[in-house]
Design an enzyme around this catalytic site. Sequence first.
Site, PDB file in Angstrom:
ATOM      1  N   THR A  72      -1.412   8.977   1.720  1.00  0.00           N
ATOM      2  CA  THR A  72      -1.229   7.542   1.938  1.00  0.00           C
ATOM      3  C   THR A  72      -2.323   7.036   2.870  1.00  0.00           C
ATOM      4  O   THR A  72      -3.063   7.826   3.467  1.00  0.00           O
ATOM      5  CB  THR A  72       0.144   7.272   2.569  1.00  0.00           C
ATOM      6  OG1 THR A  72       0.193   7.915   3.849  1.00  0.00           O
ATOM      7  CG2 THR A  72       1.263   7.800   1.675  1.00  0.00           C
ATOM      8  N   LYS A 102      14.505   8.274  10.617  1.00  0.00           N
ATOM      9  CA  LYS A 102      14.628   8.799   9.259  1.00  0.00           C
ATOM     10  C   LYS A 102      15.915   9.601   9.078  1.00  0.00           C
ATOM     11  O   LYS A 102      16.493   9.624   7.991  1.00  0.00           O
ATOM     12  CB  LYS A 102      13.403   9.653   8.923  1.00  0.00           C
ATOM     13  CG  LYS A 102      12.098   8.858   8.855  1.00  0.00           C
ATOM     14  CD  LYS A 102      12.168   7.732   7.833  1.00  0.00           C
ATOM     15  CE  LYS A 102      10.824   7.075   7.614  1.00  0.00           C
ATOM     16  NZ  LYS A 102      10.856   6.023   6.563  1.00  0.00           N
ATOM     17  N   TYR A 115      10.621   8.782  15.323  1.00  0.00           N
ATOM     18  CA  TYR A 115      10.485   8.791  13.871  1.00  0.00           C
ATOM     19  C   TYR A 115      11.589   9.615  13.222  1.00  0.00           C
ATOM     20  O   TYR A 115      12.230   9.183  12.254  1.00  0.00           O
ATOM     21  CB  TYR A 115       9.112   9.345  13.501  1.00  0.00           C
ATOM     22  CG  TYR A 115       8.782   9.246  12.040  1.00  0.00           C
ATOM     23  CD1 TYR A 115       8.508   8.014  11.451  1.00  0.00           C
ATOM     24  CD2 TYR A 115       8.709  10.387  11.242  1.00  0.00           C
ATOM     25  CE1 TYR A 115       8.199   7.920  10.106  1.00  0.00           C
ATOM     26  CE2 TYR A 115       8.394  10.301   9.899  1.00  0.00           C
ATOM     27  CZ  TYR A 115       8.139   9.064   9.337  1.00  0.00           C
ATOM     28  OH  TYR A 115       7.836   8.969   7.993  1.00  0.00           O
ATOM     29  N   SER A 174      12.335  11.059   5.300  1.00  0.00           N
ATOM     30  CA  SER A 174      11.175  11.914   5.524  1.00  0.00           C
ATOM     31  C   SER A 174      11.683  13.318   5.786  1.00  0.00           C
ATOM     32  O   SER A 174      12.815  13.505   6.246  1.00  0.00           O
ATOM     33  CB  SER A 174      10.370  11.425   6.730  1.00  0.00           C
ATOM     34  OG  SER A 174       9.436  12.395   7.157  1.00  0.00           O
ATOM     35  N   CYS A 219      10.411   1.181   1.130  1.00  0.00           N
ATOM     36  CA  CYS A 219       9.318   2.075   1.528  1.00  0.00           C
ATOM     37  C   CYS A 219       8.667   1.661   2.848  1.00  0.00           C
ATOM     38  O   CYS A 219       7.823   2.395   3.357  1.00  0.00           O
ATOM     39  CB  CYS A 219       8.245   2.117   0.443  1.00  0.00           C
ATOM     40  SG  CYS A 219       8.784   2.802  -1.130  1.00  0.00           S
ATOM     41  N   SER A 263       0.837  -1.200   0.000  1.00  0.00           N
ATOM     42  CA  SER A 263       0.000   0.000   0.000  1.00  0.00           C
ATOM     43  C   SER A 263       0.870   1.248   0.000  1.00  0.00           C
ATOM     44  O   SER A 263       2.098   1.160   0.091  1.00  0.00           O
ATOM     45  CB  SER A 263      -0.920   0.017   1.228  1.00  0.00           C
ATOM     46  OG  SER A 263      -0.150   0.095   2.416  1.00  0.00           O
TER      47      SER A 263
END
Length: 257
Positions: A199, A168, A164, A151, A88, A20
């Site tokens: 997304t 990243k 996070y 990101s 991804c 996805s």
Amino acid sequence: MSSTIQSVKGIVALVTGGASGLGRGVVDRLIRQGAKGVVALDLKFPDSSSSVDNVINVTGSVTSEEDVARALVEVEKHFGRLDVAVSCAGIGVAKRAYDFRRNISHPLEDFRRVIEVNLVGTFNVARLAVGLIGRNEPVGTLRGTLIHTASVAAFDGQIGQCAYSASKGGVAGMTLPLARDLASQGIRVMTIAPGLFDTPLLGSLPDTVRKNLASTIPCPSRLGNVDEYAHLVQSIIENPMLNGEVIRLDGALRMQP
């Protein structure tokens, strides 16, 4: 295939997070552009997402050496080689380092889990995939490409994004040393740092929240489309001078605290 401009047509790719979002966008675009085949690796695939002749779905985790190795076996069995690996797969949590209202510290396990999937998982795929890419006969001097997903949070981390942003930032930080490690084998390494994209993660938010997020993007003032991410993946594959760099794909967004 020219030694200066590469082509997506006829390539074989491994795409993690391929069920996805950004990953699926990459799978779909590569097939539309004439890729020979794609193996998609993800934890779970929708019931409607069955494997077809040129797309093989493999269920597994990027953090598992065995699962990634199994996906690479499928690559070799069905398509005979690997040209590109696109990472991804990723997760995130939103928690402050310390919640002073409730007197609770950020759970260490949550921090470790995000680092494990986003950073360690990306490196795990890279270190295993290049063994197969390195067997290719060079076209000019090139054998293949790794494309990672960071990101804008790597640079503009917001409140609650310690885990996070750290994960990243690590992906961004290892781009150049990986490119240098693999240069002698003709394997390029690039990283994309997307901003706010439409997304499934953002799709679960209320429309008002989505509109507010989109309004923070200067131009174009909307959420990114997954095919725009996939288009940049294609451009990286096609342009051999792109190597060892992180490209922001964010419409000039700079995240506020």
